[in-house]
Scaffold this motif. Structure first.
Motif, short mmCIF file in Angstrom:
data_model
loop_
_atom_site.label_atom_id
_atom_site.label_comp_id
_atom_site.label_asym_id
_atom_site.label_seq_id
_atom_site.Cartn_x
_atom_site.Cartn_y
_atom_site.Cartn_z
N GLU A 138 15.43 -7.85 4.37
CA GLU A 138 15.44 -8.53 5.67
C GLU A 138 14.19 -8.21 6.48
OE1 GLU A 138 18.10 -5.96 8.68
OE2 GLU A 138 19.15 -6.48 6.82
N ASN A 139 13.69 -6.97 6.37
CA ASN A 139 12.45 -6.61 7.07
C ASN A 139 11.24 -7.31 6.46
OD1 ASN A 139 13.98 -3.51 7.21
ND2 ASN A 139 13.52 -4.65 9.06
N ILE A 140 11.26 -7.48 5.14
CA ILE A 140 10.17 -8.19 4.46
C ILE A 140 10.14 -9.65 4.90
CG2 ILE A 140 9.31 -8.99 2.23
CD1 ILE A 140 10.56 -6.38 1.04
N ILE A 141 11.30 -10.29 4.93
CA ILE A 141 11.39 -11.69 5.38
C ILE A 141 10.88 -11.81 6.81
CG2 ILE A 141 12.98 -13.55 5.99
CD1 ILE A 141 14.73 -12.56 3.59
N ASP A 142 11.37 -10.94 7.69
CA ASP A 142 10.93 -10.97 9.10
C ASP A 142 9.43 -10.77 9.20
OD1 ASP A 142 13.57 -11.34 9.87
OD2 ASP A 142 13.86 -9.25 10.50
N PHE A 143 8.89 -9.86 8.40
CA PHE A 143 7.46 -9.58 8.44
C PHE A 143 6.64 -10.79 8.02
CE2 PHE A 143 3.61 -7.82 6.30
CZ PHE A 143 2.97 -7.38 7.43
N PHE A 144 7.03 -11.44 6.94
CA PHE A 144 6.30 -12.63 6.48
C PHE A 144 6.35 -13.76 7.50
CE2 PHE A 144 5.89 -10.72 2.34
CZ PHE A 144 4.81 -11.36 1.76
N GLU A 145 7.40 -13.81 8.30
CA GLU A 145 7.54 -14.88 9.29
C GLU A 145 6.93 -14.51 10.64
OE1 GLU A 145 11.74 -15.67 9.19
OE2 GLU A 145 11.54 -16.94 7.42
N ILE A 158 0.85 -1.19 0.00
CA ILE A 158 0.00 0.00 0.00
C ILE A 158 0.89 1.24 0.00
CG2 ILE A 158 -1.79 1.26 1.26
CD1 ILE A 158 -2.57 -1.52 2.50
N ILE A 159 0.62 2.12 -0.94
CA ILE A 159 1.39 3.35 -1.05
C ILE A 159 0.51 4.51 -0.59
CG2 ILE A 159 2.63 4.90 -2.62
CD1 ILE A 159 3.09 2.39 -4.41
N LEU A 160 0.99 5.20 0.43
CA LEU A 160 0.30 6.36 0.97
C LEU A 160 1.12 7.61 0.63
CD1 LEU A 160 -0.60 4.89 4.48
CD2 LEU A 160 -1.96 4.83 2.38
N GLU A 161 0.58 8.77 0.91
CA GLU A 161 1.29 10.01 0.58
C GLU A 161 2.62 10.13 1.32
OE1 GLU A 161 -1.20 13.41 1.16
OE2 GLU A 161 -2.69 12.69 -0.28
N ASP A 162 2.70 9.65 2.55
CA ASP A 162 3.90 9.87 3.36
C ASP A 162 4.66 8.59 3.72
OD1 ASP A 162 1.94 8.89 4.99
OD2 ASP A 162 2.23 10.34 6.59
N VAL A 172 4.96 3.92 2.83
CA VAL A 172 4.44 2.70 2.21
C VAL A 172 4.26 1.69 3.32
CG1 VAL A 172 5.51 3.14 -0.03
CG2 VAL A 172 6.71 1.74 1.65
N LEU A 173 3.44 0.69 3.06
CA LEU A 173 3.27 -0.35 4.06
C LEU A 173 2.89 -1.66 3.42
CD1 LEU A 173 -0.02 -0.91 4.83
CD2 LEU A 173 0.24 1.44 5.55
N LEU A 174 3.14 -2.71 4.17
CA LEU A 174 2.64 -4.05 3.83
C LEU A 174 1.58 -4.37 4.84
CD1 LEU A 174 5.92 -6.07 3.18
CD2 LEU A 174 4.48 -4.91 1.51
N SER A 175 0.50 -4.97 4.38
CA SER A 175 -0.58 -5.36 5.28
C SER A 175 -0.99 -6.80 5.00
CB SER A 175 -1.80 -4.45 5.08
OG SER A 175 -2.88 -4.90 5.87
N LYS A 176 -1.12 -7.58 6.07
CA LYS A 176 -1.61 -8.95 5.96
C LYS A 176 -3.13 -9.02 6.11
CE LYS A 176 2.55 -11.06 7.86
NZ LYS A 176 3.11 -11.71 9.05
N ILE A 195 0.96 -5.32 10.14
CA ILE A 195 1.34 -4.14 9.34
C ILE A 195 2.84 -3.89 9.47
CG2 ILE A 195 1.05 -1.64 9.03
CD1 ILE A 195 -1.53 -3.00 8.41
N LEU A 196 3.47 -3.56 8.33
CA LEU A 196 4.88 -3.15 8.32
C LEU A 196 4.96 -1.83 7.58
CD1 LEU A 196 7.93 -3.70 8.76
CD2 LEU A 196 7.91 -4.89 6.56
N TYR A 197 5.40 -0.76 8.29
CA TYR A 197 5.50 0.57 7.71
C TYR A 197 6.94 0.87 7.28
CZ TYR A 197 0.98 1.79 9.75
OH TYR A 197 -0.34 1.85 10.05
N SER A 198 7.06 1.75 6.30
CA SER A 198 8.37 2.27 5.91
C SER A 198 8.20 3.67 5.34
CB SER A 198 9.02 1.39 4.85
OG SER A 198 10.22 1.97 4.39
#
Length: 85
Positions: free
Chosen positions: A67-74, A9-13, A15-19, A79-82
């Motif tokens: 590495e953050n993506i791998i950790d997030f999936f596991e 998901i891309i926001l104005e300020d 990005v994030l991943l959401s499960k 939610i993972l923000y960046s």
């Protein structure tokens, strides 16, 4: 690797991943109505990595570190923000 699927998901300020499970992009837009730009998904880990490789090339340019993506999936996190974009 966990078989979870995520939405990118891309926001104005940021990005994030959401499960979170969404029926369509309208639900995502409604949830982030004040900052929503676009979303892609659902995507598997492999889909997401391929997308980032194709779209951004060098991993140093990715909006989320591999590495953050791998950790997030596991993880059990939803939610993972960046703000790296």
């Amino acid at each position: 690797m966990n078989n979870n699927e995520v939405y990118y998901i891309i926001l104005e300020d940021c990005v994030l991943l959401s499960k979170k499970k969404y029926n369509d992009w309208h639900e995502i837009q409604d949830e982030y109505y004040d900052k929503f730009k676009t979303s892609i998904g659902p995507m598997t880990y492999e889909d997401l990595i391929t997308y980032f490789e194709d779209d951004f090339g060098d991993e140093n340019k990715w909006p989320l570190r591999k590495e953050n993506i791998i950790d997030f999936f596991e993880s059990t996190e939803e939610i993972l923000y960046s703000d790296r974009f």
